[in-house]
Design an enzyme around this catalytic site. Structure first.
Site, short mmCIF file in Angstrom:
data_model
loop_
_atom_site.label_atom_id
_atom_site.label_comp_id
_atom_site.label_asym_id
_atom_site.label_seq_id
_atom_site.Cartn_x
_atom_site.Cartn_y
_atom_site.Cartn_z
N LYS A 239 0.84 -1.19 0.00
CA LYS A 239 0.00 0.00 0.00
C LYS A 239 0.88 1.25 0.00
O LYS A 239 1.91 1.29 0.70
CB LYS A 239 -0.88 -0.02 1.25
N SER B 194 -9.69 1.71 2.75
CA SER B 194 -8.83 2.46 1.88
C SER B 194 -7.79 1.62 1.15
O SER B 194 -7.19 2.10 0.19
CB SER B 194 -8.11 3.54 2.69
N SER C 150 -9.82 -0.66 6.92
CA SER C 150 -9.25 -0.53 5.58
C SER C 150 -8.53 -1.74 5.02
O SER C 150 -8.19 -1.75 3.84
CB SER C 150 -8.29 0.66 5.54
#
Ligand code: GLN
Length: 488
Positions: free
Chosen positions: A77, A152, A176
């Site tokens: 990420k 996210s 997330s």
């Protein structure tokens, strides 16, 4: 094109370790898959072409079976620092930021022999539930390109589900990792707070943030967790505990039933207003399956969580965000507005130009709830509610070994359909935020379908008891079998 990319992480790593396939071929298969899928998916913000070179260097040395991820391609990420590779947190303010250090979890992955293929798209600074808040454009869900992948960590989930890589690191402040895993039909673990170092994670809500793995199977997640967990003196909140067992993945694979397991079912979670009927029935079938595998189901209650978790979470998360994001001021690093002529303008313009509307909203609201006149009414109250939620979970977990609960009240929704309604978007996190407030581990895994879209459930465990969480999820995963989700 080879089909090496379709293997699970455990499969590919044993083929690599046995010398049956070369690291270069595996990396190439993933890079080809990335080329083929990225135009419609947009899961990645950067692809590291040097990955191929790194794989070749590994092949030259020959397999190193003591390195658990030798030659295994992964993505990270973009909120997690990678030395020498741009790390933007999907924000314009960090468009040119190239960190000079690896996050602790990334360092652990590299030491274990993993190859970093690229950086995954996300909501800007991890603020969002759909990956639509990325300054670089949204990611699409590989199960249905017209829907969101969740967020996210939507880029991480999409890249794992679309078989661009075997695992990805995400971060979970309020869901997330778990929620995009559920929406994309893959596995995601939010570890216990303190189990994985936050060193190198661009901070959002420091008392809530945790780094964790997204993978295609439960055993794969256990393997990655065993690599990245462990004490790190550079993170004050990293727990000084022994490392997880190196053979955690093997241990949990021996678990094929749930005899002796007491599973708590938070009834309020299932019968919540707004719950999609297909999600509810997939959850109910899974609970029946758990009973069939020998588990005893007990009803537990989490009264404060259902009623107040969203409000408490968003107050605390925004308060912490407003203070964490103060460092992006246009002075030290990140975007600096060329239009500013005074110091005040430098701050205002750099931040206005550098961060998107959702991040601005949260900085403003966070500063407001921390301000002298409102601190008691909002922040202090939220901190008190947090304690009550924690107590709810702790007393529930005294009556059972784990809990089983939904992850998202609905399956993946259409891109663009709720992005203009922030409150509705916040409510999507109703089942996930409490675990972050309580610091507990939660593992999301696919349990069924709503139409053709994946439905996930989360196994919630006691602090630092990831092992029990993995064991239960693995037994259920085996019983559920292949759900055959569509994939681009
Ligand atoms: N959707 C939640 C938020 O916007 C959670 C995000 C996260 O876990 N990083 O805050």
């Amino acid at each position: 094109m080879s089909d090496l990319h379709t293997a699970s992480l455990l499969e590919i790593r044993s083929r690599l370790a046995a010398g049956e396939v070369r690291a270069e071929d595996v990396a190439r298969a993933c890079l080809e898959r990335i080329k083929a899928t990225e135009p419609s998916l947009h899961a990645l913000l950067a692809v590291r072409e040097e990955a191929l070179e790194e794989a070749r260097a590994l092949d030259k040395e020959g397999p190193r079976p003591e390195k658990p991820l030798w030659g295994v391609p992964v993505t990270i990420k973009d909120a997690i620092t990678t030395a020498g590779t741009r790390t933007t947190a999907a924000s314009k303010i960090l468009e040119h930021f190239v960190p000079f250090y690896d996050a602790f979890a990334v360092k652990k992955l590299r030491e274990a022999g993993a190859i970093i293929l690229g950086k995954a798209n996300m909501d800007e600074f991890a603020m969002g539930s759909s990956t639509e808040n990325s300054a670089y454009g949204p990611t699409h869900n590989p199960r249905d390109l017209s829907t969101v992948p969740g967020g996210s960590s939507g880029g991480s989930a999409a890249s794992v589900a679309a078989m661009q890589c075997y695992a990805s690191l995400g971060s979970d402040t309020g869901g997330s990792i778990r929620q995009p895993a559920a929406l994309c039909g893959c596995v995601g673990l939010k570890p216990t707070y303190g189990a994985v170092s936050r060193y190198g994670l661009l901070a959002y809500g420091s008392s809530l943030d945790q780094i964790g793995p997204l993978t295609r199977t439960v055993a794969d997640a256990a393997l990655v967790f065993s690599v990245i967990a462990g004490h790190d003196p550079r993170d004050n909140t990293s727990a000084p505990r022994p490392d997880p067992a190196k053979d955690l993945a093997d241990i949990i694979q021996a678990q094929t039933d749930l005899k002796g397991f007491k599973i708590g079912v938070p009834a309020e979670f299932l019968h919540m207003e707004g719950m999609d009927p297909a999600v509810l029935s997939a959850c109910e079938r899974t609970l029946e399956m758990a009973r069939g595998l020998g588990a005893e189901l007990v009803e537990v209650s989490l009264p404060h969580s259902t009623r107040h978790a969203i409000a408490a979470y968003y107050i605390i998360a925004m308060a912490e965000a407003s203070s964490n994001l103060a460092r992006y001021d246009g002075v030290r690093y990140g975007h600096r507005s060329p239009k500013a002529s005074t110091l005040e303008e430098l701050y205002t313009l750099s931040r206005t130009e550098g961060v998107g509307p959702e991040v601005q909203r949260r900085i403003l609201l966070g500063a407001y709830v921390l301000s002298a006149g409102y601190y008691d009414a909002y922040y202090r109250k939220a901190a008190e509610v947090r304690r009550l939620i924690r107590q709810d979970f702790h007393s529930a977990l005294e009556r059972c070994d784990i809990m089983l609960a939904p992850v998202s009240p609905v399956p993946a929704w259409k891109l663009g359909s709720i992005i203009d309604d922030p409150l509705k978007m916040y409510l999507m996190d109703i089942f996930t935020v409490s675990l972050n407030l309580a610091g507990l581990p939660g593992l999301s895994f696919p349990v069924g379908k709503a139409g053709n879209l994946p439905v996930g459930m989360q196994v919630i465990g006691r602090e630092f008891d990831e092992r029990t969480v993995f064991r239960a999820a693995h037994a259920l995963e085996k019983q559920i079998g292949d759900l055959a989700f569509p994939c681009l």
